[in-house]
Design a protein around this motif. Structure first.
Motif, short mmCIF file in Angstrom:
data_model
loop_
_atom_site.label_atom_id
_atom_site.label_comp_id
_atom_site.label_asym_id
_atom_site.label_seq_id
_atom_site.Cartn_x
_atom_site.Cartn_y
_atom_site.Cartn_z
N GLU A 124 0.80 -1.22 0.00
CA GLU A 124 0.00 0.00 0.00
C GLU A 124 0.84 1.27 0.00
OE1 GLU A 124 -3.05 0.11 2.90
OE2 GLU A 124 -4.18 -1.53 2.00
N SER A 125 2.14 1.14 -0.08
CA SER A 125 3.02 2.30 -0.16
C SER A 125 4.16 1.97 -1.12
CB SER A 125 3.59 2.67 1.22
OG SER A 125 2.57 3.07 2.10
N MET A 164 -0.04 8.94 -4.75
CA MET A 164 0.69 7.67 -4.83
C MET A 164 2.13 7.92 -5.25
SD MET A 164 -2.23 5.37 -6.75
CE MET A 164 -1.08 4.16 -7.37
N SER A 169 0.71 6.19 1.58
CA SER A 169 -0.08 4.97 1.74
C SER A 169 -1.55 5.28 1.54
CB SER A 169 0.12 4.40 3.15
OG SER A 169 -0.44 5.28 4.12
N ASN A 170 -2.37 4.26 1.47
CA ASN A 170 -3.81 4.47 1.33
C ASN A 170 -4.36 5.30 2.48
OD1 ASN A 170 -3.83 3.01 -1.02
ND2 ASN A 170 -4.72 1.16 -0.14
N THR A 181 -10.70 5.12 3.74
CA THR A 181 -9.65 4.28 3.17
C THR A 181 -10.19 3.37 2.07
OG1 THR A 181 -8.48 4.29 5.29
CG2 THR A 181 -7.83 2.61 3.70
N LYS A 185 -8.94 2.89 -1.77
CA LYS A 185 -8.62 1.59 -2.40
C LYS A 185 -9.36 1.43 -3.73
CE LYS A 185 -7.56 -0.97 1.84
NZ LYS A 185 -7.96 -2.08 2.73
N VAL A 188 -7.57 3.62 -6.26
CA VAL A 188 -6.30 3.02 -6.64
C VAL A 188 -6.54 1.88 -7.63
CG1 VAL A 188 -4.31 1.67 -5.84
CG2 VAL A 188 -5.07 3.68 -4.54
N SER A 189 -7.50 1.03 -7.35
CA SER A 189 -7.82 -0.08 -8.26
C SER A 189 -8.22 0.43 -9.63
CB SER A 189 -8.95 -0.93 -7.67
OG SER A 189 -8.53 -1.55 -6.47
N ASP A 199 0.78 -2.99 -10.48
CA ASP A 199 0.75 -2.55 -9.09
C ASP A 199 1.03 -1.05 -9.02
OD1 ASP A 199 3.48 -2.27 -9.56
OD2 ASP A 199 4.00 -4.13 -8.56
N ARG A 200 1.14 -0.53 -7.81
CA ARG A 200 1.35 0.90 -7.60
C ARG A 200 2.65 1.38 -8.23
NH1 ARG A 200 -1.98 2.15 -2.70
NH2 ARG A 200 -0.82 4.08 -2.31
#
Length: 216
Positions: A124-125, A164, A169-170, A181, A185, A188-189, A199-200
């Motif tokens: 998440e980071s 990001m 982080s989220n 949060t 998420k 982010v998705s 991924d991130r």
């Protein structure tokens, strides 16, 4: 369940040091070691580690090609943390572009090593320092800009991607945007899906290479 780690480095002292630091933690277990990237795929299949901590420069198969091999041939692959001597090493950037999830300096303090493993495992980071951000920006290209334009991110998704890219982080993004949060998420998705990013890390690389985010 403890986090499980596979160590891959051709220097015995580096492996011994990482093992000592990580196994001093109650929530981390080192499940195996390898001296070259060529041994990574078989060991990952056998041991199923959560994280592979892997030297980026090795004599037979370097960390870039080993990262590609793991992601190409192992279902549900582990997180990959590349290890390097210099943070502005283009090998590190190559490994991140190939799909690695973060990087660790060999001179890092014990607390930083533990933090890096936990951070990468959590997903998440980002471990994406200023030097690597500059490299990503220097590698900017028209195809990256075109891909970002096709993604057509919404205003909120754009804000999330910029945060990001700063390594938040989220939970930190949620605080910054004053949202929940779970909402973060979801955003982010959506960003990952629109950019076609695994991924991130891959999403942030795309953001820098396209000029969507500037280093600094």
């Amino acid at each position: 369940m403890p986090l499980t780690v596979l160590l891959v480095d051709d220097e015995p002292l580096v492996r011994a040091g990482l093992r000592a630091v990580l196994e001093a933690q109650s929530d981390i277990t080192v499940v195996g070691e390898a001296v070259d990237g060529a041994a990574v795929v078989p060991l990952v299949r056998e041991l199923r580690p959560d994280v592979v901590a892997m030297d980026v420069r090795m004599p037979l198969l370097d960390g870039i090609d080993a990262t590609r091999a793991v992601l190409r041939s192992v279902p549900d692959p582990p997180k990959i943390l590349v290890i390097t001597t210099f943070e502005n090493d283009e090998y590190v950037y190559g490994a991140l572009r190939a799909g690695a999830d973060g990087f660790l300096l060999k001179r890092a303090r014990p607390a930083e090593i533990v933090h890096a493993v936990r951070l990468v495992a959590g997903g998440e980071s980002l471990l994406f320092p200023a030097a690597v951000r500059r490299l990503a920006a220097e590698y900017g290209n028209p195809s990256a800009r075109a891909a970002m334009a096709r993604a057509a991110l919404t205003e909120r998704e754009s804000a999330v991607l910029r945060l990001m890219a700063r390594g938040l982080s989220n939970a930190e993004i949620a605080t910054d945007l004053v949202v929940g949060t779970e909402t973060v998420k979801s955003h982010v998705s959506a960003v990952l899906a629109k950019l076609g990013a695994r991924d991130r890390t891959q999403a942030v690389i795309a953001a820098y290479e396209s000029g969507f985010v500037a280093p600094g």
